[in-house]
Design an enzyme around this catalytic site. Structure first.
Site, mmCIF file in Angstrom:
data_model
loop_
_atom_site.group_PDB
_atom_site.id
_atom_site.type_symbol
_atom_site.label_atom_id
_atom_site.label_comp_id
_atom_site.label_asym_id
_atom_site.label_seq_id
_atom_site.Cartn_x
_atom_site.Cartn_y
_atom_site.Cartn_z
ATOM 1 N N ARG A 100 0.831 -1.209 0.000
ATOM 2 C CA ARG A 100 0.000 0.000 0.000
ATOM 3 C C ARG A 100 0.862 1.253 0.000
ATOM 4 O O ARG A 100 0.533 2.250 -0.658
ATOM 5 C CB ARG A 100 -0.939 -0.020 1.210
ATOM 6 C CG ARG A 100 -1.969 1.095 1.191
ATOM 7 C CD ARG A 100 -3.053 0.866 2.229
ATOM 8 N NE ARG A 100 -2.538 0.876 3.586
ATOM 9 C CZ ARG A 100 -3.278 0.644 4.671
ATOM 10 N NH1 ARG A 100 -4.567 0.377 4.532
ATOM 11 N NH2 ARG A 100 -2.755 0.666 5.876
ATOM 12 N N LYS A 202 -2.641 6.533 1.988
ATOM 13 C CA LYS A 202 -2.479 7.069 3.346
ATOM 14 C C LYS A 202 -1.590 8.322 3.335
ATOM 15 O O LYS A 202 -0.554 8.401 3.999
ATOM 16 C CB LYS A 202 -1.921 6.007 4.290
ATOM 17 C CG LYS A 202 -2.983 5.006 4.725
ATOM 18 C CD LYS A 202 -2.494 4.057 5.790
ATOM 19 C CE LYS A 202 -2.378 4.675 7.162
ATOM 20 N NZ LYS A 202 -3.699 4.954 7.771
ATOM 21 N N GLU A 238 -16.526 6.611 4.851
ATOM 22 C CA GLU A 238 -15.618 6.164 5.903
ATOM 23 C C GLU A 238 -15.836 6.960 7.172
ATOM 24 O O GLU A 238 -16.325 8.087 7.145
ATOM 25 C CB GLU A 238 -14.154 6.382 5.489
ATOM 26 C CG GLU A 238 -13.518 5.266 4.717
ATOM 27 C CD GLU A 238 -12.008 5.434 4.647
ATOM 28 O OE1 GLU A 238 -11.343 5.304 5.691
ATOM 29 O OE2 GLU A 238 -11.494 5.682 3.559
#
Length: 355
Positions: A100, A202, A238
């Site tokens: 990721r 992220k 989210e």
């Protein structure tokens, strides 16, 4: 609040394990407690990462012109090390964090450590700080990898040098709520992410823009905020730092990954575990009406693990959901935590045992 001063002393637990002293393992929270060592690795924009090194934990020097300080060129990851009943230390799917980070690094024009190098750096950091891994069942050692543009820039361009850090802190088992269910507030005016943005990586820029509304919600007694999509304001996306699932009968649903939602590693793991025990799992658009008609709602993430949601409020409406030992979320949390802590045999080969 300053971190506590910690000394070290050998404690006889099953023979030979040393734990950090002056730590009340029964009252671990989520404030950072500096451990002994951090991992440091640097790379120019034209090279690959060289071998990193362990350094004593402390402040770092960085130029005021660095790309991370001026333009937010940075990524974070989060993962945990757990202690088993027989004092082994386990990592959970660190290769997924590495992959990721590589995806995010490409988007932000940074080099990223290869998977093998990333995982090795995680292992070194945990072993150097192994007496900070809480006793079995008391919590975990949370690891924070950070990749940042540390070189000097004057305009919005990729940094000529990047730095990769890993630092750690022991944390407790409960994040969104104190042993109970979370109470969420739906926000429809401020949005966490937008199409074409960075909601699916992220990036460090994803978190501070929602601090105001999250702080306001917490001041009103809510645990966190659930955000809606920016285009229609009809579909849930989210919570500020976790994915969300709903349960209706034998169907478990979660918002689809459409570029605005982080592909959580816990999310991915829970989907697989739910399928294994016979649930139908759907990744789809979920309206607020669908949400309010659910039997159960729960959040997933590295910090929250699997946390049940007791209520959700939106405008003048408040919905309550099933919680407790007989819920789907409790079953899935027990399965996931069991694998992470070595109670359940890891047939999926998700964990790595540290020597």
């Amino acid at each position: 609040m300053a971190a506590p001063v910690v000394s070290f002393q050998s404690v006889n637990r099953d023979g030979d394990q040393t734990y950090a002293n002056n730590i009340n393992w029964d009252q671990l929270g989520f404030a950072p407690t500096p451990t002994d060592y951090m991992y440091v690795m640097k790379c120019s924009s034209e090279d690959s990462f060289s071998d990193g090194r362990l350094a004593r934990y402390g402040n770092i020097e960085i130029t005021p012109y660095s790309a991370i300080l001026n333009f937010g060129q940075g990524l974070i990851e989060g993962l945990k090390a757990h202690r088993t009943e027989d004092d082994r230390i386990l990592l959970f799917r660190p290769d997924q964090n590495a992959e990721r980070m590589q995806i995010g690094a490409k988007r932000l024009c940074m080099p990223s450590p290869p998977v093998e190098q990333f995982v090795d750096a995680i292992k070194q950091t945990v072993l150097a700080n192994k007496h900070w891994v809480p006793p079995h069942g008391k919590g975990s050692l949370y690891l924070r990898p950070l990749l940042m543009g540390s070189g000097s820039v004057f305009g919005p361009i990729p940094a000529p040098e990047c730095t990769f850090l890993i630092y750690a802190t022991p944390i407790g088992n409960h994040y969104l709520s104190k042993h109970g269910a979370a109470d969420l507030l739906i926000e429809d005016k401020v949005h966490r992410a937008c199409p074409g943005g960075t909601g699916d990586i992220k990036s460090i820029n994803n978190y501070s823009p929602v601090l105001e509304v999250v702080s306001q919600a917490k001041a009103k007694g809510f645990s966190d905020v659930l955000f809606l999509d920016v285009t229609t304001r009809k579909f849930i996306e989210e919570v500020s730092s976790s994915n969300i699932f709903i349960v209706k009968g034998n169907v478990i649903s979660t918002p689809a990954l459409v570029g605005t939602i982080l592909p959580g590693i816990t999310r991915k793991s829970i989907i697989e575990l739910a399928l294994d025990i016979g649930y139908q799992v759907e990744e789809c658009n979920i309206t607020v009406e669908d949400l309010f008609n659910a039997d159960e709602v729960f959040c997933t993430g590295t910090a929250v693990i699997v946390t049940p949601v007791g209520s959700i409020s939106y405008q003048d409406t408040r919905a309550e959901f099933k919680t407790g030992e007989e819920t789907v979320s409790n079953k899935l949390r027990a399965m996931l935590s069991g694998i992470q802590t070595g109670i359940i045999e890891d047939e999926k080969k998700w964990t790595i045992v540290l020597d």
